[in-house]
Design an enzyme around this catalytic site. Sequence first.
Site, PDB file in Angstrom:
ATOM      1  N   LYS A  19       0.816  -1.225   0.000  1.00  0.00           N
ATOM      2  CA  LYS A  19       0.000   0.000   0.000  1.00  0.00           C
ATOM      3  C   LYS A  19       0.845   1.269   0.000  1.00  0.00           C
ATOM      4  CE  LYS A  19      -4.178  -1.907   0.356  1.00  0.00           C
ATOM      5  NZ  LYS A  19      -5.230  -1.713  -0.664  1.00  0.00           N
ATOM      6  N   GLU A  63      -9.599   6.689   2.911  1.00  0.00           N
ATOM      7  CA  GLU A  63     -10.518   5.697   3.473  1.00  0.00           C
ATOM      8  C   GLU A  63      -9.694   4.485   3.850  1.00  0.00           C
ATOM      9  OE1 GLU A  63      -9.766   5.776   0.335  1.00  0.00           O
ATOM     10  OE2 GLU A  63      -9.331   3.659  -0.011  1.00  0.00           O
ATOM     11  N   SER A  92       1.684  -9.744  -1.029  1.00  0.00           N
ATOM     12  CA  SER A  92       1.333  -8.325  -0.888  1.00  0.00           C
ATOM     13  C   SER A  92       1.517  -7.774   0.521  1.00  0.00           C
ATOM     14  CB  SER A  92      -0.098  -8.105  -1.351  1.00  0.00           C
ATOM     15  OG  SER A  92      -1.001  -8.895  -0.611  1.00  0.00           O
TER      16      SER A  92
HETATM   17  C1  LIG Z   1      -1.708  -7.160   2.319  1.00  0.00           C
HETATM   18  C2  LIG Z   1      -2.844  -6.725   1.463  1.00  0.00           C
HETATM   19  N1  LIG Z   1      -3.024  -7.324   0.264  1.00  0.00           N
HETATM   20  C3  LIG Z   1      -4.053  -6.985  -0.529  1.00  0.00           C
HETATM   21  C4  LIG Z   1      -4.975  -6.018  -0.163  1.00  0.00           C
HETATM   22  C5  LIG Z   1      -6.115  -5.746  -1.081  1.00  0.00           C
HETATM   23  O1  LIG Z   1      -6.014  -4.528  -1.777  1.00  0.00           O
HETATM   24  P1  LIG Z   1      -5.636  -4.477  -3.304  1.00  0.00           P
HETATM   25  O2  LIG Z   1      -6.535  -5.415  -4.020  1.00  0.00           O
HETATM   26  O3  LIG Z   1      -5.861  -3.059  -3.693  1.00  0.00           O
HETATM   27  O4  LIG Z   1      -4.218  -4.868  -3.466  1.00  0.00           O
HETATM   28  C6  LIG Z   1      -4.822  -5.356   1.072  1.00  0.00           C
HETATM   29  C7  LIG Z   1      -5.777  -4.324   1.504  1.00  0.00           C
HETATM   30  O5  LIG Z   1      -5.836  -3.880   2.625  1.00  0.00           O
HETATM   31  C8  LIG Z   1      -3.730  -5.718   1.888  1.00  0.00           C
HETATM   32  O6  LIG Z   1      -3.539  -5.133   3.090  1.00  0.00           O
END
Ligand SMILES: Cc1ncc(COP(=O)(O)O)c(C=O)c1O
Lengths: 396, 253
Positions: free
Chosen positions: A92, A114, A380
Amino acid sequence: MITETYQADDRGYYGDFGGAFIPEMLYPNVEELRSQYIQIMQEPSFQEEFNQLLKDYVGRPTPLYYAERFSKKYNTKIYLKREDLCHTGAHKVNNTIGQILMAKRLGKNRIIAETGAGQHGVATATVCALMGLECIVYMGAIDIERQAPNVARMKMLGATVRPAMSGSRTLKDATNEAIRDWINNPVDTHYIIGSVVGPHPYPDMVARFQSVISAETKKQLQEVEGRENPDYVVACVGGGSNAAGLYYHYLDQPEVGIIAVEAAGKGIDTGESAATSALGREGIIHGSKTLLMQTPDGQITEPYSISAGLDYPGVGPMHANLFRTGRGEFISVTDDDAMQAGLELSKLEGIIPAIETSHALAIFEERTFKPDDVIVINLSGRGDKDLNTYIEYFKL
Amino acid sequence: MNRIQQKLQEDKKLLSLYFTAGYPAIHDTMSILQQLQDSGVDMVEIGLPFSDPLADGPTIQESSTAALKNGMTTQLLFEQLKDVRKTIDIPLIVMGYFNPMLQYGVEKFCATCAEIGIDGIIMPDLPLAEYEAQYKAIFEKYGLLNVFLITPQTSDERIRQIDAASDGFIYMVSSASTTGAQSGFGNTQSAYFERIHAMHLKNPQIVGFGISNSDTFQAATAFAKGAIIGSAFIKHITAHGANSVADFVKTIR
Ligand SMILES: Cc1ncc(COP(=O)(O)O)c(C=O)c1O
């Protein structure tokens, strides 16, 4: 010959999806951003500052790690792109660093955002502290109760956390409140959206800030595999920003398979799910034409997933287009399968993933790959924020 | 000529009221419309409730949530309005958000409105560019006026574009805010009202947002053709019941 592109056009459309369905009150803000974002991002001074912060502050480049024991278990070659090692614990922050620099160039001194689970809220509060800007984060009243540690982190970082009391009091309502704040503060405020959602230019801008993920992956894969392109790129999709970042430089390379993993919650047919590609129809949410979960009458419905970050009733327009055109393969994973995959990665590789990420790790139960396939999964985020959920689920 | 266009030619300041269909009770729609007409209101915005009303403050958010809980749908609203033109002859505008219209089918929605005798549509989140590119031809085919908003932040250039694209009136949002702001009007508003007045637009303007009583109605219509009251009216019927419409209108003019 016209080569097909899965990038946004200059009106912010990915095929049928995207655009800017916003009330006139937001037009000056969104138009200011739209008319300048590409130019600002291309300025050498912007690039320099952005890259420097990604390196020194975020800790980039993040490793591309060959997960040997995990690969052996599924008899294929799995690389993990370690976004969990970013400062604040997830991808993020790549976006919030970019947007805070954008806000400064636009002369804004008040930041709103948000947040659902609090990851994007923390990443926004972090960059506001870094730059000394006022920060207000809208968070659903129910999420504030569920995510106390992240609320505390935002407060320590100097942000004000405002509860969204309307509607279902979760992420979509926090987004509504942030948009209403922007309507009421049209001059000095920049809205840092946390995913590839919202009106044009947000989906494209956020994807560009996250595209550092695939830019690095290409270089790193070249070094270890002698080729830039893997056979598959895999990511979980809430709004879709970590996925957009990993797919970005591969979108128009048809030899690279794109796999998007959504949260099935308790199962697609249970009424408690967040699998938008399976359950959604074309519509408008938060200023974008995309796929979203809704009643036959067009009222937006509340999704469910054990993972707060995947608990969004829409997906970004890039992903809606990948789904509709068939360019992307969409798989949904239940709470249970995701939790098991998270535990498995912890035991096999010593990496505790965020539960969002665990969904992407669970695809090997759904689908087989060839032994010499090279697969890059976007790791992620890390699981620290989810410890309580893991503890309750596994009775640890 | 459409009923809205006719009404705009009358030599008076127009009072228009907004209410959320399905609120306070599901079957109040026709009764509220009748009372509004009987108390001399010039025009009505019938609000089609939406789960995520981005441009609305707490009052209309709550009336929308309640209306949806009561079971209001696009289909049901159209059924309730089936015979509206037997008794109501003031101009009627459907105001809502674009997603429910899109799900009903834009063409079918417009066709049904025309059949019922609806005169215009206000969809705040269907902006000019998207309207002109994809939907204008359909609205025009069914003789529906699409009403656009302007705000104090809208540039002169864009106001001219919106004026050129409009064929009835321009909805002039009084301040940078969501609906229901209660601050009253100050110098900023007066300057804005005068600036727009001095532009000599081809479409008359009707002011909305933040009009709650006789004073704000007077101030808003000093330069503009009329004013729209929404949140204050909803608050009134929340407190005094759906049969108290005339009492509210009396306090305005
Ligand atoms: C570790 C992690 N992966 C994925 C997401 C999902 O968001 P996005 O689809 O925008 O990557 C989040 C959202 O809070 C997250 O914290």
